[in-house]
Design a protein around this motif. Structure first.
Motif, short mmCIF file in Angstrom:
data_model
loop_
_atom_site.label_atom_id
_atom_site.label_comp_id
_atom_site.label_asym_id
_atom_site.label_seq_id
_atom_site.Cartn_x
_atom_site.Cartn_y
_atom_site.Cartn_z
N GLU A 124 0.83 -1.20 0.00
CA GLU A 124 0.00 0.00 0.00
C GLU A 124 0.87 1.26 0.00
OE1 GLU A 124 -3.66 2.12 2.49
OE2 GLU A 124 -3.11 0.04 2.88
N THR A 179 -6.79 -3.34 -11.03
CA THR A 179 -6.75 -4.36 -10.00
C THR A 179 -5.93 -5.55 -10.49
OG1 THR A 179 -8.86 -5.21 -10.82
CG2 THR A 179 -8.93 -3.72 -8.91
N CYS A 202 -5.25 -13.92 -1.05
CA CYS A 202 -4.27 -12.83 -0.97
C CYS A 202 -4.50 -11.80 -2.08
CB CYS A 202 -2.85 -13.40 -1.08
SG CYS A 202 -2.33 -14.36 0.36
N ARG A 238 -7.37 -11.02 -3.41
CA ARG A 238 -8.52 -10.21 -3.01
C ARG A 238 -8.13 -9.15 -1.99
NH1 ARG A 238 -11.06 -15.23 -3.81
NH2 ARG A 238 -10.76 -15.87 -1.65
N LYS A 239 -7.26 -9.52 -1.07
CA LYS A 239 -6.80 -8.54 -0.08
C LYS A 239 -5.98 -7.45 -0.76
CE LYS A 239 -4.71 -8.20 4.51
NZ LYS A 239 -4.14 -8.96 5.64
N ASN A 282 -6.35 -6.44 -3.81
CA ASN A 282 -7.27 -5.59 -4.57
C ASN A 282 -8.07 -4.66 -3.67
OD1 ASN A 282 -6.57 -6.31 -7.18
ND2 ASN A 282 -7.96 -8.06 -7.23
N GLU A 283 -8.32 -5.10 -2.45
CA GLU A 283 -8.96 -4.20 -1.48
C GLU A 283 -8.06 -2.98 -1.24
OE1 GLU A 283 -9.69 -6.50 1.97
OE2 GLU A 283 -11.28 -7.73 1.05
N ILE A 284 -6.76 -3.23 -1.19
CA ILE A 284 -5.82 -2.13 -1.01
C ILE A 284 -5.84 -1.21 -2.22
CG2 ILE A 284 -3.35 -1.58 -0.89
CD1 ILE A 284 -3.01 -4.10 0.84
N HIS A 323 -8.29 -0.64 -4.31
CA HIS A 323 -9.54 0.16 -4.26
C HIS A 323 -9.45 1.24 -3.21
CE1 HIS A 323 -12.08 -1.94 -7.14
NE2 HIS A 323 -11.67 -3.11 -6.66
N ARG A 324 -8.90 0.91 -2.05
CA ARG A 324 -8.81 1.89 -0.97
C ARG A 324 -7.89 3.06 -1.33
NH1 ARG A 324 -7.80 -1.38 2.88
NH2 ARG A 324 -5.54 -1.21 3.08
#
Length: 218
Positions: free
Chosen positions: A166, A188, A203, A205-206, A208-210, A212-213
């Motif tokens: 991140e 992504t 991992c 998906r996690k 990609n959450e970062i 998006h954030r």
């Protein structure tokens, strides 16, 4: 260097076997030839996988910047395309009004992009930048031995972690926003394999959450 040493050892062995007669020596000579050939093939494939794309930033800047709007693709092996599908070439062929530059590198992680490759991108004075980076970070988080190998290859001092991914992604975006007038597109990460329920894709998906954030914060 390791491949060169292996090839040299194989040829030294061949010279030794030629001075010995008999079926065993002949069989050993054939095996040594096969080993040497394998080393040559492995070295060739390694060079093909790691050599820069034909339209990399250095080639682009050396040839002189295009009068057309420039789109730079920044990423890892998915972008590099030495061992994957050539989507950068496809985009170029479908958009003759653009000049596409490939700033991808097999195996690269977000740390090296943030420290080095963003400068290569900025030197192209791009109008558009497509960023897809983090797959190798996530692979390193999934298996520590992969992270250790990547850190050794690319001389990465920092731990391979979600928090550092991140941090690096923010650094990449901040640098390009500050040093270029380009429109940025942040992609992504694609799945790893076909099993969407496996640990590797958890991992992803996690990761990609970062993504998006981080994007949502700008």
């Amino acid at each position: 260097l390791q491949y060169n040493a292996a090839i040299l050892c194989a040829f030294v062995a061949l010279l030794g076997f030629r001075s010995v007669s008999g079926w065993t020596a002949r069989a050993a000579e054939v095996l040594a030839w096969l080993f040497a050939t394998g080393c040559f093939v492995a070295r060739y494939l390694l060079e093909q996988c790691t050599k820069p794309p034909g339209n990399d930033p250095h080639s682009f800047c050396k040839a002189g910047r295009s009068s057309k709007p420039t789109l730079v693709f920044l990423g890892d092996s998915i972008t590099h395309q030495a061992i994957s599908g050539g989507f950068v070439k496809l985009v170029q062929s479908e958009n003759p009004g653009l000049t596409c530059v490939n700033c991808g590198q097999n195996g690269i992680l977000s740390w090296t992009v943030a420290q080095e490759r963003v400068k290569w991108v900025a030197a192209c004075s791009p109008s558009y930048i497509s960023i897809m980076i983090g797959t190798n970070d996530v692979k390193g988080m999934y298996k520590k031995e992969w992270a250790d190998r990547s850190r050794d290859i690319f001389k990465i001092p920092a731990e391979v972690s979600f928090s550092n991914f991140e941090k690096n992604l923010r650094s990449i975006i901040d640098f390009l926003l500050e040093t270029t007038d380009a429109q940025l597109g942040i992609n992504t990460l694609p799945p790893l394999g076909e099993d969407m329920r496996c640990g590797a894709n958890a991992c992803i998906r996690k990761g990609n959450e970062i993504v998006h954030r981080v994007v949502a914060s700008y």
